[in-house]
Design an enzyme around this catalytic site. Structure first.
Site, PDB file in Angstrom:
ATOM      1  N   GLY A  61     -14.018  -2.506   1.440  1.00 12.84           N
ATOM      2  CA  GLY A  61     -14.889  -1.768   0.517  1.00 12.84           C
ATOM      3  C   GLY A  61     -14.417  -0.360   0.202  1.00 12.84           C
ATOM      4  O   GLY A  61     -14.466   0.078  -0.950  1.00 12.84           O
ATOM      5  N   HIS A  62     -13.912   0.340   1.231  1.00 16.52           N
ATOM      6  CA  HIS A  62     -13.716   1.787   1.035  1.00 16.52           C
ATOM      7  C   HIS A  62     -12.544   2.155   0.135  1.00 16.52           C
ATOM      8  O   HIS A  62     -12.360   3.310  -0.211  1.00 16.52           O
ATOM      9  CB  HIS A  62     -13.656   2.516   2.390  1.00 16.52           C
ATOM     10  CG  HIS A  62     -12.398   2.316   3.172  1.00 16.52           C
ATOM     11  ND1 HIS A  62     -11.406   3.265   3.199  1.00 16.52           N
ATOM     12  CD2 HIS A  62     -11.969   1.312   3.965  1.00 16.52           C
ATOM     13  CE1 HIS A  62     -10.419   2.838   3.991  1.00 16.52           C
ATOM     14  NE2 HIS A  62     -10.744   1.659   4.466  1.00 16.52           N
ATOM     15  N   CYS A  67      -2.576   5.371   7.930  1.00 16.14           N
ATOM     16  CA  CYS A  67      -2.509   4.953   9.329  1.00 16.14           C
ATOM     17  C   CYS A  67      -1.264   5.499  10.010  1.00 16.14           C
ATOM     18  O   CYS A  67      -1.232   5.650  11.217  1.00 16.14           O
ATOM     19  CB  CYS A  67      -2.457   3.434   9.440  1.00 16.14           C
ATOM     20  SG  CYS A  67      -3.679   2.632   8.452  1.00 16.14           S
ATOM     21  N   ASN A 106       0.795  -1.225   0.000  1.00 12.04           N
ATOM     22  CA  ASN A 106       0.000   0.000   0.000  1.00 12.04           C
ATOM     23  C   ASN A 106       0.828   1.277   0.000  1.00 12.04           C
ATOM     24  O   ASN A 106       0.309   2.344  -0.258  1.00 12.04           O
ATOM     25  CB  ASN A 106      -0.946   0.012   1.217  1.00 12.04           C
ATOM     26  CG  ASN A 106      -0.222  -0.249   2.514  1.00 12.04           C
ATOM     27  OD1 ASN A 106       0.495  -1.231   2.648  1.00 12.04           O
ATOM     28  ND2 ASN A 106      -0.392   0.634   3.469  1.00 12.04           N
TER      29      ASN A 106
HETATM   30  N1  PLP Z   1      -4.322  -3.831   4.327  1.00 17.07           N
HETATM   31  C1  PLP Z   1      -3.831  -2.948   3.440  1.00 17.07           C
HETATM   32  C2  PLP Z   1      -2.807  -3.381   2.454  1.00 17.07           C
HETATM   33  C3  PLP Z   1      -4.303  -1.629   3.437  1.00 17.07           C
HETATM   34  O1  PLP Z   1      -3.828  -0.750   2.547  1.00 17.07           O
HETATM   35  C4  PLP Z   1      -5.278  -1.253   4.394  1.00 17.07           C
HETATM   36  C5  PLP Z   1      -5.749   0.146   4.479  1.00 17.07           C
HETATM   37  O2  PLP Z   1      -4.987   1.072   4.282  1.00 17.07           O
HETATM   38  C6  PLP Z   1      -5.766  -2.225   5.282  1.00 17.07           C
HETATM   39  C7  PLP Z   1      -5.254  -3.507   5.223  1.00 17.07           C
HETATM   40  C8  PLP Z   1      -6.813  -1.901   6.320  1.00 17.07           C
HETATM   41  O3  PLP Z   1      -8.052  -1.662   5.718  1.00 17.07           O
HETATM   42  P1  PLP Z   1      -9.290  -1.086   6.564  1.00 17.07           P
HETATM   43  O4  PLP Z   1      -9.162   0.407   6.475  1.00 17.07           O
HETATM   44  O5  PLP Z   1     -10.506  -1.578   5.845  1.00 17.07           O
HETATM   45  O6  PLP Z   1      -9.191  -1.588   7.938  1.00 17.07           O
END
Ligand code: PLP
Length: 380
Positions: A201-202, A324, A150
Site C-alpha cells: 500500500g505505502h 532498505c 525498484n
Molecule cells: N518489493 C519491492 C520491489 C520493493 O520496492 C519493496 C519496497 O521497497 C518491497 C518489495 C517491500 O515492500 P514493503 O515495504 O511493503 O515491505
C-alpha cells in the site's frame, strides 16, 4: 521548502486514504471477526477493499489476502508454496536483481536444500525472456521475479515469460513481486495466468503496514503466521481494517488516474533526463525503456551520500539506492553490471503524482551546485 523525490521508498498518504483511515478508526472500528453488527460492518469494509483490488488485478475479491507488508506477502508466497509442496520440485528460479524480501527468502530455502537458479540482466539492463525459458525445467517448483526493478526501473519481460512458461509447464508456480508496477501498468492476473502476486500500500499513496498477496484459486500455500485463522487461515492476526479502507481509497485514485499519472511521471522523467544531459559527468543508469516513475543516475566523482545530504540541505529528498540498503553498496546495481565508481555515486530520483516540473528544475540547479562544490573539493 520540501521537495520529496523518494517515492519508490514510500509515498505521502493521499487525503482520501487518510480520511478513510480516520473514519474507520473512530467510527467503524469493529473487529471483522466479531459476530455483531459492528463486526459485520468492518467485514463489509474488507470485502469492499478486496473488490477494488480484484477489479484492478482482474480477479475475484476472494483471491485477495491482506498482510502487513509486501515483505510479508513475498515471504508467505515463497515459503508458503515450498511448505505446501514438500514432494514438489526442488528448484527455484529467480533473478539477480530482486528486492531483499524475495532474495533473502530464496536464500533461506537454498540453505534448506533447494537449488536456486538466478537470471542476470543483459548489459543494456534488460532481461532476455529466453533466459527464463532456459532456466525453468520439469523440477522447478517456483519462479519468483519482480515486475519492475525498484532501483533501476527496468520492466521485466513478464508479459512474454509467464504465458510461455505456463504453456510448457502448467504445474509451475509463478510469483511476481509487483510492488513497483501494480497500478502503474495494466495487469490482469487471469490473462497472464499468474499464481501469486504481491504489492504494497505505502508505495501507492496508502498508509504503511498493509500488503496484499493475490493467490489464484486452487493454489495451495501453508501459512507462515499461525493464530486465529483470519484470511482463511493464511494470515492470522486481527485485521487492520482502517488500512484496508485507506488502501481502497488510494487504489481507486490510482485506478481513475492511471494513464494520467504515468504520463505525468514520463514528462518529469524526460525533463530530468534532458536536464542532467547538460550537467558535467552525470550518467543515467536507468534504461530508456524503464518505468517512468523513477530515474537512477550517477554523479561521477561525488559519493551518493555526500550528494544526498547536500540535496537535503536544500530540502530535496532522494535516495542513494533502495531505502532498505541504508547506505550499503547496492548489490542490485552491481548485478546490473554497473562499475564500482558508478554505484558509489548513484542516486535514485522517484516521482509522485504531486511532483512538479519546478521540483525537477530545483533539483537540477541543486545538482549543478553540488557538482561544482564537491568536485572542487575533490580536486584540492
Ligand atoms: N518489493 C519491492 C520491489 C520493493 O520496492 C519493496 C519496497 O521497497 C518491497 C518489495 C517491500 O515492500 P514493503 O515495504 O511493503 O515491505
Amino acid at each position: 521548502m520540501e521537495i520529496y523525490l523518494d517515492n519508490c521508498a514510500t509515498t505521502r498518504v493521499c487525503d482520501e486514504a487518510a480520511a478513510a483511515c480516520l473514519r474507520v478508526m473512530t467510527e467503524d472500528y469493529g473487529n471483522p471477526s466479531s459476530l455483531h453488527k459492528k463486526g459485520m460492518e468492518a467485514e463489509n469494509i474488507l470485502t469492499s477493499a478486496r473488490r477494488q483490488i480484484g477489479k484492478m488485478l482482474g480477479c475475484d475479491g476472494d483471491c485477495v489476502y491482506f498482510t502487513g507488508s509486501a515483505t510479508e506477502s513475498n515471504n508467505l508466497a515463497i515459503l508458503g508454496a515450498a511448505a505446501a509442496n514438500p514432494r514438489g520440485g526442488k528448484t527455484i528460479v529467480t533473478t539477480t536483481v530482486e528486492h531483499p524480501s524475495v532474495a533473502k527468502t530464496v536464500e533461506y530455502l537454498e540453505e534448506q536444500g533447494y537449488t536456486v537458479r538466478r537470471i542476470a540482466p543483459k548489459p543494456d539492463g534488460n532481461f532476455d525472456p529466453q533466459d527464463f525459458l532456459d532456466a525453468v525445467d520439469g523440477d522447478t517448483l517456483l519462479l519468483t521475479f519482480m515486475m519492475v526493478n525498484n532501483e533501476m526501473g527496468t520492466v521485466l519481460p513478464y508479459q512474454a515469460v509467464i504465458p510461455a512458461l505456463k504453456k510448457k509447464y502448467p504445474r509451475l508456480l509463478i510469483h511476481m513481486d509487483a510492488v513497483q508496477g501494480f497500478a502503474k501498468f495494466p495487469l490482469s492476473v487471469k490473462r497472464l495466468d499468474i499464481d501469486l502476486l504481491t504489492f504494497s500500500g505505502h508505495k501507492l499513496y496508502a498508509p504503511k503496514g498493509i500488503g496484499v498477496l493475490y493467490v489464484k484459486k486452487g493454489v495451495r500455500l501453508k501459512p507462515v503466521i499461525h493464530g486465529g485463522g483470519q484470511e482463511k487461515g493464511l494470515r492470522s492476526g486481527t485485521h487492520a481494517v482502517q488500512l484496508a479502507a485507506g488502501l481502497q481509497e488510494a487504489l481507486a485514485l490510482c485506478d481513475r488516474n492511471r494513464a494520467a499519472f504515468q504520463a505525468h511521471y514520463a514528462a518529469l522523467n524526460q525533463r530530468l533526463r534532458e536536464g542532467v544531459a547538460k550537467l558535467e559527468d552525470v550518467l543515467v543508469n536507468s534504461p530508456e525503456n524503464g518505468a517512468p516513475h523513477l530515474l537512477n543516475l550517477s554523479v561521477m566523482g561525488v559519493p551518493s551520500e555526500i550528494m544526498l545530504h547536500f540535496l537535503e540541505t536544500k530540502g530535496i529528498y532522494v535516495s542513494s539506492g533502495s531505502a532498505c540498503a541504508k547506505g550499503a553498496k547496492s548489490s542490485v546495481l552491481a548485478a546490473y553490471g554497473l562499475p564500482d565508481e558508478r554505484i558509489k555515486s548513484a542516486l535514485r530520483v522517484s516521482f509522485s503524482k504531486d511532483s512538479t516540473p519546478e521540483d525537477i528544475d530545483t533539483l537540477l540547479e541543486a545538482l549543478a551546485e553540488g557538482i561544482a562544490k564537491y568536485r572542487r573539493i575533490a580536486s584540492l
